[in-house]
Design a protein around this motif. Sequence first.
Motif, PDB file in Angstrom:
ATOM      1  N   ASN A 168      -8.103   0.963   6.584  1.00 25.51           N
ATOM      2  CA  ASN A 168      -7.552   0.570   7.884  1.00 25.51           C
ATOM      3  C   ASN A 168      -5.990   0.260   8.004  1.00 25.51           C
ATOM      4  OD1 ASN A 168     -10.174   0.390   8.901  1.00 25.51           O
ATOM      5  ND2 ASN A 168     -10.254  -1.789   8.438  1.00 25.51           N
ATOM      6  N   GLU A 169      -5.543   0.184   6.953  1.00 31.89           N
ATOM      7  CA  GLU A 169      -3.913  -0.031   6.552  1.00 31.89           C
ATOM      8  C   GLU A 169      -3.332   1.396   6.656  1.00 31.89           C
ATOM      9  OE1 GLU A 169      -2.600  -2.428   7.480  1.00 31.89           O
ATOM     10  OE2 GLU A 169      -3.028  -4.498   6.664  1.00 31.89           O
ATOM     11  N   MET A 170      -4.229   2.382   5.925  1.00 28.07           N
ATOM     12  CA  MET A 170      -3.478   3.555   5.697  1.00 28.07           C
ATOM     13  C   MET A 170      -3.609   4.326   6.806  1.00 28.07           C
ATOM     14  SD  MET A 170      -5.258   4.438   1.862  1.00 28.07           S
ATOM     15  CE  MET A 170      -4.724   6.129   1.726  1.00 28.07           C
ATOM     16  N   ALA A 171      -4.805   4.188   7.861  1.00 26.64           N
ATOM     17  CA  ALA A 171      -4.850   4.654   9.068  1.00 26.64           C
ATOM     18  C   ALA A 171      -3.748   4.121  10.009  1.00 26.64           C
ATOM     19  CB  ALA A 171      -6.331   4.240   9.718  1.00 26.64           C
ATOM     20  N   ASP A 172      -3.204   3.126   9.811  1.00 25.11           N
ATOM     21  CA  ASP A 172      -2.109   2.635  10.722  1.00 25.11           C
ATOM     22  C   ASP A 172      -1.051   3.095  10.296  1.00 25.11           C
ATOM     23  OD1 ASP A 172      -3.982   0.862  12.176  1.00 25.11           O
ATOM     24  OD2 ASP A 172      -3.572  -0.992  11.107  1.00 25.11           O
ATOM     25  N   LEU A 173      -0.785   3.234   9.128  1.00 22.89           N
ATOM     26  CA  LEU A 173       0.392   3.856   8.490  1.00 22.89           C
ATOM     27  C   LEU A 173       0.647   5.136   8.933  1.00 22.89           C
ATOM     28  CD1 LEU A 173       0.462   2.402   4.906  1.00 22.89           C
ATOM     29  CD2 LEU A 173       2.032   1.705   6.628  1.00 22.89           C
ATOM     30  N   GLU A 174      -0.404   5.917   8.999  1.00 20.41           N
ATOM     31  CA  GLU A 174      -0.618   7.417   9.329  1.00 20.41           C
ATOM     32  C   GLU A 174      -0.122   7.240  10.898  1.00 20.41           C
ATOM     33  OE1 GLU A 174      -3.535  11.195   9.650  1.00 20.41           O
ATOM     34  OE2 GLU A 174      -4.105   9.526   8.809  1.00 20.41           O
ATOM     35  N   GLU A 175      -0.864   6.484  11.715  1.00 20.07           N
ATOM     36  CA  GLU A 175      -0.381   6.330  13.207  1.00 20.07           C
ATOM     37  C   GLU A 175       1.143   6.217  13.381  1.00 20.07           C
ATOM     38  OE1 GLU A 175      -1.999   4.208  17.106  1.00 20.07           O
ATOM     39  OE2 GLU A 175      -3.235   4.085  15.403  1.00 20.07           O
ATOM     40  N   LEU A 176       1.386   5.240  12.429  1.00 18.10           N
ATOM     41  CA  LEU A 176       3.143   4.946  12.518  1.00 18.10           C
ATOM     42  C   LEU A 176       3.969   6.077  11.839  1.00 18.10           C
ATOM     43  CD1 LEU A 176       2.799   1.369  11.412  1.00 18.10           C
ATOM     44  CD2 LEU A 176       3.269   2.098  13.587  1.00 18.10           C
ATOM     45  N   GLY A 177       3.369   7.072  11.367  1.00 13.78           N
ATOM     46  CA  GLY A 177       4.206   8.098  10.852  1.00 13.78           C
ATOM     47  C   GLY A 177       4.719   8.085   9.395  1.00 13.78           C
ATOM     48  N   ILE A 227      -6.299   3.354  -4.746  1.00 11.80           N
ATOM     49  CA  ILE A 227      -5.533   1.970  -4.686  1.00 11.80           C
ATOM     50  C   ILE A 227      -6.208   0.784  -4.974  1.00 11.80           C
ATOM     51  CG2 ILE A 227      -4.144   0.768  -3.158  1.00 11.80           C
ATOM     52  CD1 ILE A 227      -3.605   3.238  -1.743  1.00 11.80           C
ATOM     53  N   SER A 228      -7.479   0.497  -4.393  1.00  9.23           N
ATOM     54  CA  SER A 228      -8.360  -0.619  -4.498  1.00  9.23           C
ATOM     55  C   SER A 228      -8.563  -0.741  -6.100  1.00  9.23           C
ATOM     56  CB  SER A 228      -9.621  -0.621  -3.903  1.00  9.23           C
ATOM     57  OG  SER A 228     -10.508   0.415  -4.160  1.00  9.23           O
ATOM     58  N   ILE A 272       0.753  -1.145   0.069  1.00  8.50           N
ATOM     59  CA  ILE A 272       0.046   0.089   0.037  1.00  8.50           C
ATOM     60  C   ILE A 272       0.764   1.123   0.021  1.00  8.50           C
ATOM     61  CG2 ILE A 272      -1.650   1.312   1.396  1.00  8.50           C
ATOM     62  CD1 ILE A 272      -2.987  -1.266   2.230  1.00  8.50           C
ATOM     63  N   LEU A 273       1.783   1.302   0.842  1.00 10.45           N
ATOM     64  CA  LEU A 273       2.779   2.421   0.994  1.00 10.45           C
ATOM     65  C   LEU A 273       3.637   2.721  -0.551  1.00 10.45           C
ATOM     66  CD1 LEU A 273       4.216   4.640   2.431  1.00 10.45           C
ATOM     67  CD2 LEU A 273       5.764   3.016   3.175  1.00 10.45           C
ATOM     68  N   GLN A 274       4.037   1.671  -1.083  1.00  9.36           N
ATOM     69  CA  GLN A 274       4.617   1.792  -2.193  1.00  9.36           C
ATOM     70  C   GLN A 274       3.827   2.202  -3.506  1.00  9.36           C
ATOM     71  OE1 GLN A 274       6.607  -1.930  -4.073  1.00  9.36           O
ATOM     72  NE2 GLN A 274       7.689  -0.538  -5.312  1.00  9.36           N
ATOM     73  N   ILE A 275       2.561   1.808  -3.459  1.00 14.93           N
ATOM     74  CA  ILE A 275       1.500   2.274  -4.359  1.00 14.93           C
ATOM     75  C   ILE A 275       1.115   3.711  -4.074  1.00 14.93           C
ATOM     76  CG2 ILE A 275      -0.859   1.987  -5.456  1.00 14.93           C
ATOM     77  CD1 ILE A 275      -0.509  -0.935  -4.795  1.00 14.93           C
ATOM     78  N   LEU A 276       1.054   4.097  -3.124  1.00 14.80           N
ATOM     79  CA  LEU A 276       0.527   5.336  -2.692  1.00 14.80           C
ATOM     80  C   LEU A 276       1.790   6.443  -3.118  1.00 14.80           C
ATOM     81  CD1 LEU A 276      -1.285   6.534   0.458  1.00 14.80           C
ATOM     82  CD2 LEU A 276       0.771   7.924  -0.227  1.00 14.80           C
ATOM     83  N   VAL A 277       3.039   5.937  -2.930  1.00 14.76           N
ATOM     84  CA  VAL A 277       4.183   7.036  -2.996  1.00 14.76           C
ATOM     85  C   VAL A 277       4.209   6.981  -4.654  1.00 14.76           C
ATOM     86  CG1 VAL A 277       6.589   7.194  -2.841  1.00 14.76           C
ATOM     87  CG2 VAL A 277       5.412   6.286  -0.927  1.00 14.76           C
ATOM     88  N   ASP A 278       4.024   5.766  -5.200  1.00 14.72           N
ATOM     89  CA  ASP A 278       4.490   5.972  -6.719  1.00 14.72           C
ATOM     90  C   ASP A 278       3.301   6.680  -7.498  1.00 14.72           C
ATOM     91  OD1 ASP A 278       6.483   4.154  -6.568  1.00 14.72           O
ATOM     92  OD2 ASP A 278       5.256   2.396  -7.075  1.00 14.72           O
TER      93      ASP A 278
END
Length: 346
Positions: free
Chosen positions: A44-53, A29-30, A9-15
């Motif tokens: 949910n995963e994006m929310a977790d990634l945001e919480e992780l910084g 993304i979906s 998810i992070l790689q797709i979002l950055v790209d």
Amino acid sequence: MLTDRQKIILQILVDDYILTAEPVGSRTISKRPDVSISPATIRNEMADLEELGYLEQPHTSAGRIPSQKGYRFYVDHLLTPSDAEPAYSSNDLRMEFLQKIDQMEQVVQQSATILSSLTNYTSIVLGPKLMSAKLRQIQLVPLQDRKAVAIIVMDNGHVENRMVSIPDGIAVESITNYIELLNRKLVGVPMPELKARLHTEIAQELQRYSQQFDSAMMLFDQMTEVQDTEQSKLYLGGTTMIMNQPEFRTVEKLKPLLDMFEQTEDLVRLVDPAHHKPGIQIRIGAENDHETFHNCSLITAAYTLDGKPVGTIGVVGPTRMDYARTIMVMQGLANNLSALLQHLYK
């Protein structure tokens, strides 16, 4: 450590953000054909990634953008050589150099233009320092009216050209012998020591057999007057390229960068090869020492002569940089620049 799904998810979002400069939502993304994760799970995963910084959410958007921490993880763990297609072949780049340049100063200056045009970012290219350079060769090309061009070639590839006057007391037919003497005695001498050696060893030998001593020493003094031995020459390419990036279209964000491009000493310190580790160096946002670059990424690579770093190439762009392609271009250019310098001066 991130899970495999979070990495995807992070790689797709950055790209996607690199391409569009727009916040990326879960539905975007979906909808990708290579993604088989539901929008709810992605949210949910994006929310977790945001919480992780690793992600940030602009106040006016439901989508998210990478944080500087997210870019760092992307660069360190998610980039692979297959992420970008070559923008040029090694032979094409080598031919472009060989068609346009024939000595060090032109190599360095032209590489700034090439780097900017290949990446669409502002380029910073640092020429070799002269303080540690040693003399490789002296040449003198006589012209008309007792004028000549002195050419000083150094072992780091740097070339100094200057116009000199041939004193009346020197016979033109003696010049070849004088140049042979200088090359025999001074090749391998560090540039800052040239003057001292000129007035000791060279002066002693000239006094033994030359009736043109004073005139010859006047000529030699002109030839060996190498300037700015502690300074490196800095070249910028595509300084207005930064204006094409959405992040820097406001005067408030653009002006500090344009002002910074005028601060030669600060830029030299940022890309000094003496502080450069081997390979590509990537500084994202606040990782840059200068506050002006805290909204930018700076990618640098040292180029070498005889395996020793002699200068640096670099690009400045937004943190939303196309890292994969830029790294590929930088590595190719640094390798070709090093190879060409080796060919030209060794």
